[in-house]
Design an enzyme around this catalytic site. Structure first.
Site, mmCIF file in Angstrom:
data_model
loop_
_atom_site.group_PDB
_atom_site.id
_atom_site.type_symbol
_atom_site.label_atom_id
_atom_site.label_comp_id
_atom_site.label_asym_id
_atom_site.label_seq_id
_atom_site.Cartn_x
_atom_site.Cartn_y
_atom_site.Cartn_z
ATOM 1 N N HIS A 48 -3.036 -0.992 7.203
ATOM 2 C CA HIS A 48 -3.846 -0.095 7.651
ATOM 3 C C HIS A 48 -5.460 -0.234 7.823
ATOM 4 O O HIS A 48 -5.708 -0.873 6.692
ATOM 5 C CB HIS A 48 -3.492 1.468 7.006
ATOM 6 C CG HIS A 48 -3.934 1.603 5.728
ATOM 7 N ND1 HIS A 48 -5.187 1.951 5.341
ATOM 8 C CD2 HIS A 48 -3.301 1.220 4.796
ATOM 9 C CE1 HIS A 48 -5.298 2.038 4.112
ATOM 10 N NE2 HIS A 48 -4.078 1.562 3.520
ATOM 11 N N ASP A 70 -9.136 -1.321 -0.096
ATOM 12 C CA ASP A 70 -7.678 -0.549 0.439
ATOM 13 C C ASP A 70 -8.095 -0.183 1.710
ATOM 14 O O ASP A 70 -8.650 0.926 1.912
ATOM 15 C CB ASP A 70 -7.179 0.437 -0.632
ATOM 16 C CG ASP A 70 -6.107 1.419 -0.185
ATOM 17 O OD1 ASP A 70 -5.535 1.080 0.763
ATOM 18 O OD2 ASP A 70 -5.965 2.440 -0.781
ATOM 19 N N GLU A 110 -3.056 6.157 7.531
ATOM 20 C CA GLU A 110 -2.079 6.080 6.258
ATOM 21 C C GLU A 110 -2.981 6.800 5.021
ATOM 22 O O GLU A 110 -2.131 7.396 4.393
ATOM 23 C CB GLU A 110 -2.365 4.380 5.949
ATOM 24 C CG GLU A 110 -1.325 4.170 4.720
ATOM 25 C CD GLU A 110 -1.770 4.389 3.323
ATOM 26 O OE1 GLU A 110 -0.959 4.504 2.551
ATOM 27 O OE2 GLU A 110 -3.015 4.450 3.364
ATOM 28 N N GLU A 111 -4.101 6.884 5.103
ATOM 29 C CA GLU A 111 -4.804 7.422 4.040
ATOM 30 C C GLU A 111 -4.775 8.983 4.037
ATOM 31 O O GLU A 111 -4.954 9.911 3.025
ATOM 32 C CB GLU A 111 -6.304 7.327 3.983
ATOM 33 C CG GLU A 111 -6.675 5.836 3.664
ATOM 34 C CD GLU A 111 -6.397 5.414 2.297
ATOM 35 O OE1 GLU A 111 -5.844 6.186 1.573
ATOM 36 O OE2 GLU A 111 -6.606 4.322 1.884
ATOM 37 N N ASP A 132 -0.392 -3.444 1.316
ATOM 38 C CA ASP A 132 -1.413 -2.431 0.861
ATOM 39 C C ASP A 132 -1.824 -3.007 -0.736
ATOM 40 O O ASP A 132 -1.541 -3.802 -1.418
ATOM 41 C CB ASP A 132 -0.757 -0.980 0.716
ATOM 42 C CG ASP A 132 -1.959 -0.024 1.062
ATOM 43 O OD1 ASP A 132 -3.206 -0.287 0.733
ATOM 44 O OD2 ASP A 132 -1.346 0.916 1.667
ATOM 45 N N HIS A 148 -9.352 3.255 -4.858
ATOM 46 C CA HIS A 148 -9.962 4.454 -4.320
ATOM 47 C C HIS A 148 -11.360 4.798 -5.171
ATOM 48 O O HIS A 148 -11.690 6.028 -5.278
ATOM 49 C CB HIS A 148 -9.228 5.643 -4.310
ATOM 50 C CG HIS A 148 -8.335 5.648 -2.985
ATOM 51 N ND1 HIS A 148 -7.643 6.632 -2.515
ATOM 52 C CD2 HIS A 148 -7.946 4.649 -2.187
ATOM 53 C CE1 HIS A 148 -6.866 6.477 -1.743
ATOM 54 N NE2 HIS A 148 -6.978 5.045 -1.413
#
Length: 394
Positions: free
Chosen positions: A78, A197, A231-232, A252, A332
């Protein structure tokens, strides 16, 4: 192209570095991803790989393989990232924001941002600050302020002091706020940046596909590439997968933290995450490929985690699913990985693409007779069939 026995391929590591940095420099919070999808499509086109785009923005491409098996595989990554959205124009000329994706305001504090208004020719920058940002004004109260999105605001880099000033800049509720990545690669190979990410994963996958093309290697079965953009926010690979796909490998970020086995300088095979276990047969096949060819791969289980694989399964994908990752410290947040881990991941993907499906004949059809299921080799049971008492208990 000619098929051959799986073997390690030469990776273009300079390509990996360049693509990674260029991906990181393109803002792409979930919901605003057209630019980065165009970039990925152009990179694929340069490799001679055509692609299409779904209505919802997912990009699909493939490396053709022999059609004799009747089933394909897919690699899923992604390009969307965490970010923010303007919730309210405040009376003091600053912005209240809501998060896009799941991430803590703790790691947004201090971030430089770009605010995207409807005027594409206007670039508005700013910075996320806690409400109590001045030690000379609030003294120890700065340290006592809690953590939360209601406790931060965006200071806009323009001479505005009220809501009217913000509106004059063209800013309104619903505008996207991208956290700028500030990427750097250290002499020792560490990559530090927001949004590794999953942009590091995208770079590794593109490098693997490039290696296949450069070497003139035909994949064992047709290999699809699905690049998702939600995706997030939990949607991910909910659409866009070819119906012939029998195996899905999501790529990922892997969690590097106390209590985890993932490392920044190795590839990771996730055995399970917050949604549940990944496919028994596919995960162990990937582990066997890594062992056979000396790929540095560790196994791990993640607690608070989901990937494109979960979205695909929840949407009804009739396929085996697995997750390969690259170790990321402070996911994140202020993320860091290592080029060595990306190299290991890209090489494992090359080997996987050259390898047959776990069960080539069985997976050629969406279903088959129970007696024909070839799992006895890995989960032994009596071949005689049902008998008195549990199978495997004498």
């Amino acid at each position: 192209m000619t098929a051959r026995k799986p073997q390690p391929l030469k990776l273009d590591l300079e390509y990996l570095r360049q693509v990674l940095v260029e991906l990181l420099e393109i803002p792409s919070p979930s919901g605003r991803t057209d630019h980065i999808q165009q970039y990925v499509g152009e990179r694929l086109s340069a490799l001679g790989i055509s692609s299409t785009l779904t209505r919802r923005g997912a990009l699909s491409a493939c490396l053709p393989g022999p059609r004799s098996t009747g089933a394909d595989r897919a690699i899923v990554v992604h390009t969307d990232t965490i970010g923010g959205m303007v919730k309210r124009l405040k009376e003091n000329g600053r912005l209240e924001i809501n998060p896009i994706g799941t991430h803590s305001a703790r790691f947004a504090e201090g971030a430089h941002v770009r605010i995207f208004t409807d005027d594409l020719d206007r670039v508005v920058t700013g910075q996320v600050l806690p409400l109590k940002a001045s030690g000379h004004r609030y003294n120890e109260a700065v340290d006592l302020q809690g953590v939360g999105w209601e406790l931060v605001e965006v200071r806009v880099d323009e001479p505005v002091h009220d809501e009217a000033g913000l509106r004059a800049l063209g800013i309104d509720a619903g505008d996207f706020v991208a956290l700028l990545p500030n990427p750097s690669i250290t002499p020792s190979g560490y990559v530090k940046s927001r949004h590794l990410d999953d942009k590091a994963g995208v770079a590794a996958v593109l490098t693997a596909f490039k290696a296949m093309v450069d070497a003139g290697v035909t994949p064992a079965v047709t290999a699809h590439l699905l690049v998702t953009v939600t995706e997030e926010i939990g949607h991910g690979a909910s659409h866009g997968l070819d119906p012939d796909v029998a195996e899905i490998v999501s790529v990922d970020a892997a969690v590097v933290a106390p209590g985890q086995q993932s490392r920044e300088n190795a590839a990771t095979l996730a055995m399970g995450d917050g949604v549940g276990p990944f496919d028994y047969h596919l995960t162990r096949n990937l582990a066997a490929i890594a062992r056979e060819h000396g790929v540095d791969l560790v196994r791990d289980v993640f607690d608070y985690y989901r990937s494109d694989a979960a979205s695909a399964v929840e949407a009804g994908a009739h396929a085996r699913v697995a997750l390969l990752g690259f170790g990321v410290d402070a996911t994140h947040g202020h993320e860091r990985t290592h080029l060595d881990g990306l190299h290991q991941l890209a090489q494992l993907l090359c080997l996987y693409l050259q390898s047959p499906l776990v069960f080539p004949e069985w997976d050629a059809e969406p279903e088959g007779d129970l007696a024909d299921f070839p799992s006895l080799a890995v989960q032994p049971a009596h071949e005689e069939g049902p008998r008195e008492g549990p199978i495997g208990v004498e």
